[in-house]
Enzyme design. Structure first.
Site, PDB file in Angstrom:
ATOM      1  N   HIS A  17     -24.950 -71.938  34.001  1.00  0.00           N
ATOM      2  CA  HIS A  17     -23.487 -71.761  34.040  1.00  0.00           C
ATOM      3  C   HIS A  17     -23.010 -71.630  32.601  1.00  0.00           C
ATOM      4  O   HIS A  17     -22.731 -72.627  31.927  1.00  0.00           O
ATOM      5  CB  HIS A  17     -22.846 -72.955  34.755  1.00  0.00           C
ATOM      6  N   HIS A  19     -20.668 -68.813  30.250  1.00  0.00           N
ATOM      7  CA  HIS A  19     -19.905 -67.571  30.084  1.00  0.00           C
ATOM      8  C   HIS A  19     -20.197 -67.056  28.681  1.00  0.00           C
ATOM      9  O   HIS A  19     -19.848 -67.732  27.700  1.00  0.00           O
ATOM     10  CB  HIS A  19     -18.412 -67.834  30.255  1.00  0.00           C
ATOM     11  N   HIS A 197     -17.574 -69.785  41.246  1.00  0.00           N
ATOM     12  CA  HIS A 197     -16.864 -70.984  40.816  1.00  0.00           C
ATOM     13  C   HIS A 197     -16.038 -71.479  42.007  1.00  0.00           C
ATOM     14  O   HIS A 197     -15.308 -70.695  42.629  1.00  0.00           O
ATOM     15  CB  HIS A 197     -15.894 -70.674  39.683  1.00  0.00           C
ATOM     16  N   GLU A 200     -13.595 -76.597  41.010  1.00  0.00           N
ATOM     17  CA  GLU A 200     -13.378 -77.074  39.631  1.00  0.00           C
ATOM     18  C   GLU A 200     -11.967 -77.669  39.612  1.00  0.00           C
ATOM     19  O   GLU A 200     -11.802 -78.873  39.515  1.00  0.00           O
ATOM     20  CB  GLU A 200     -13.519 -75.901  38.649  1.00  0.00           C
ATOM     21  N   ASP A 278     -20.926 -74.142  30.151  1.00  0.00           N
ATOM     22  CA  ASP A 278     -19.719 -73.390  30.533  1.00  0.00           C
ATOM     23  C   ASP A 278     -19.251 -72.481  29.390  1.00  0.00           C
ATOM     24  O   ASP A 278     -19.591 -71.290  29.377  1.00  0.00           O
ATOM     25  CB  ASP A 278     -18.610 -74.344  30.988  1.00  0.00           C
ATOM     26  N   ASP A 279     -18.463 -73.010  28.469  1.00  0.00           N
ATOM     27  CA  ASP A 279     -17.926 -72.226  27.340  1.00  0.00           C
ATOM     28  C   ASP A 279     -18.099 -73.057  26.063  1.00  0.00           C
ATOM     29  O   ASP A 279     -17.126 -73.610  25.529  1.00  0.00           O
ATOM     30  CB  ASP A 279     -16.430 -71.943  27.573  1.00  0.00           C
TER      31      ASP A 279
HETATM   32  N1  ADE Z   1     -14.157 -68.429  32.801  1.00  0.00           N
HETATM   33  C1  ADE Z   1     -14.705 -68.990  31.715  1.00  0.00           C
HETATM   34  N2  ADE Z   1     -14.819 -70.312  31.879  1.00  0.00           N
HETATM   35  C2  ADE Z   1     -14.352 -70.597  33.121  1.00  0.00           C
HETATM   36  C3  ADE Z   1     -14.214 -71.784  33.883  1.00  0.00           C
HETATM   37  N3  ADE Z   1     -14.586 -72.987  33.422  1.00  0.00           N
HETATM   38  N4  ADE Z   1     -13.679 -71.694  35.112  1.00  0.00           N
HETATM   39  C4  ADE Z   1     -13.277 -70.514  35.591  1.00  0.00           C
HETATM   40  N5  ADE Z   1     -13.382 -69.370  34.911  1.00  0.00           N
HETATM   41  C5  ADE Z   1     -13.920 -69.410  33.696  1.00  0.00           C
HETATM   42 ZN    ZN Z   2     -17.466 -71.500  34.302  1.00  0.00          ZN
END
Ligand code: ADE
Ligand code: ZN
Length: 332
Positions: A17, A19, A197, A200, A278-279
């Site tokens: 996971h 991005h 997703h 969340e 994630d990011d």
């Molecule tokens: N795009 C990038 N990070 C995300 C996240 N945590 N949830 C949904 N879309 C995303």
């Molecule tokens: Zn994500």
């Protein structure tokens, strides 16, 4: 945050996971803006860094989409991806399945072949030079009209860049998964894996829908499943992998503090949990930092961390040979 004992974290791990546009570090944003002759709405790096305080998912997404406008050429996508791979490799990642948001670039006039081809160039280099295997999962942006999803998939397939799967991301609440069935059916027919997703910020109902309408094999995040006992039973019974992102959940205020993260409760419920970043450029933690946080803030012992690493390999879409290799390296 880094911790002194982090050298003993499980290795290798798979990251499921991630991005790729969420790996754009502030320095890279400034470098790309300079080489593309763009003016950023930030005075300097320090000013940009002050923007990294988020109140929810949308407050993060606003900055994420704004900053990715600095990506213009195929080489830009390669540079961003290579920097992620070098950092992830240092943290023990040996297999990674990267999300890409093609619509966020094609709507700015960037060719999908430059987006996906640029990412793939770096993934190919990592296979050759770093022993990191990988694949691209193209994500549908759920805040855009559902009618754009199938054209996005068709364009990505037509680019000729190999795709591992299709995903669903962006603003969750108010955008239930079922609207994207057509594109997910087409992806399945094209032999792609399906993930989404769900849970969340959105309710457990979105997780049910992702499973039953989109036919996904994994749920990204999924932490809100704990609010629905029947759903937990279903996820545990079928061992549906959940790609949990602890640091992200704290930074986007899905949970208040790392010490309150539901991950231990999810494991106790028999769920198939994996740990991911994630990011990472936005949340201040690559995958090894997330494992370290579980150790330090939740007191998770080494055998529990190793079990999470084993889950990451098992839940991956890596080839059977690659899975066997990585599991053997983890002592199985
Ligand atoms: N795009 C990038 N990070 C995300 C996240 N945590 N949830 C949904 N879309 C995303
Ligand atoms: Zn994500």
């Amino acid at each position: 945050m880094t911790h002194p004992a982090d050298a003993a974290l499980p290795h290798p791990v798979a990251e499921l996971h991630l991005h790729i546009e969420g790996t754009l570090e502030p320095e890279t944003i400034f470098e790309l803006a300079a080489r593309n002759a763009m003016t950023l709405p930030y005075a300097d790096l320090a000013d940009l860094r002050t923007r990294y305080e988020f109140t929810d998912l949308q407050s993060f997404l606003d900055l994420y989409y704004a900053n990715m406008s600095t990506l213009r050429t195929r080489a830009d996508f390669t540079e961003m991806t290579w920097r992620y791979l070098v950092r992830a490799h240092r943290g023990g990642v040996r297999h990674t399945e990267v999300f890409v948001d093609p619509q966020a670039h094609t709507e700015r006039g960037i060719a999908v072949g430059d987006v996906l081809g640029g990412v793939q160039d770096a993934l190919d280099r990592a296979a050759a030079e770093l022993d990191v295997t990988s694949g691209i999962i193209v994500c549908v942006l759920r805040h855009l009209p559902a009618s754009q999803a199938l054209p996005m998939l068709d364009g990505a397939l037509a680019s000729g860049v190999p795709l591992l799967g299709i995903g669903l991301d962006s603003s969750e609440v108010g955008f239930p998964p079922g609207a994207f069935r057509e594109a997910f059916d087409a992806a399945a027919a094209a032999g792609l894996h399906r993930v989404a997703h769900a849970g969340e910020e959105g309710p457990p109902a979105y997780i049910w829908e992702a499973l039953d309408v989109l036919g996904v094999e994994r749920i990204d995040h999924g932490v809100r499943c704990l609010e629905d006992a029947a759903l937990v039973e279903r996820l545990a019974r079928d061992q549906v992998p959940l790609t949990v992102c602890p640091t992200s959940n704290v930074r986007l205020r899905v949970v208040d503090r790392m010490a309150d993260h539901p991950l231990p409760r999810m494991l106790d419920a028999g769920l198939m949990v994996t740990v991911n970043s994630d990011d990472p450029a936005y949340f201040g933690g690559y995958v090894d930092d997330n494992y370290a946080a579980l150790r330090h803030d939740l007191g998770m012992p080494d055998d529990a961390l190793r079990a999470l690493a084993l889950n990451s390999v098992r839940a991956s879409f890596a080839s059977p040979d690659r899975k066997a290799e990585l599991l053997a390296a983890l002592g199985l």
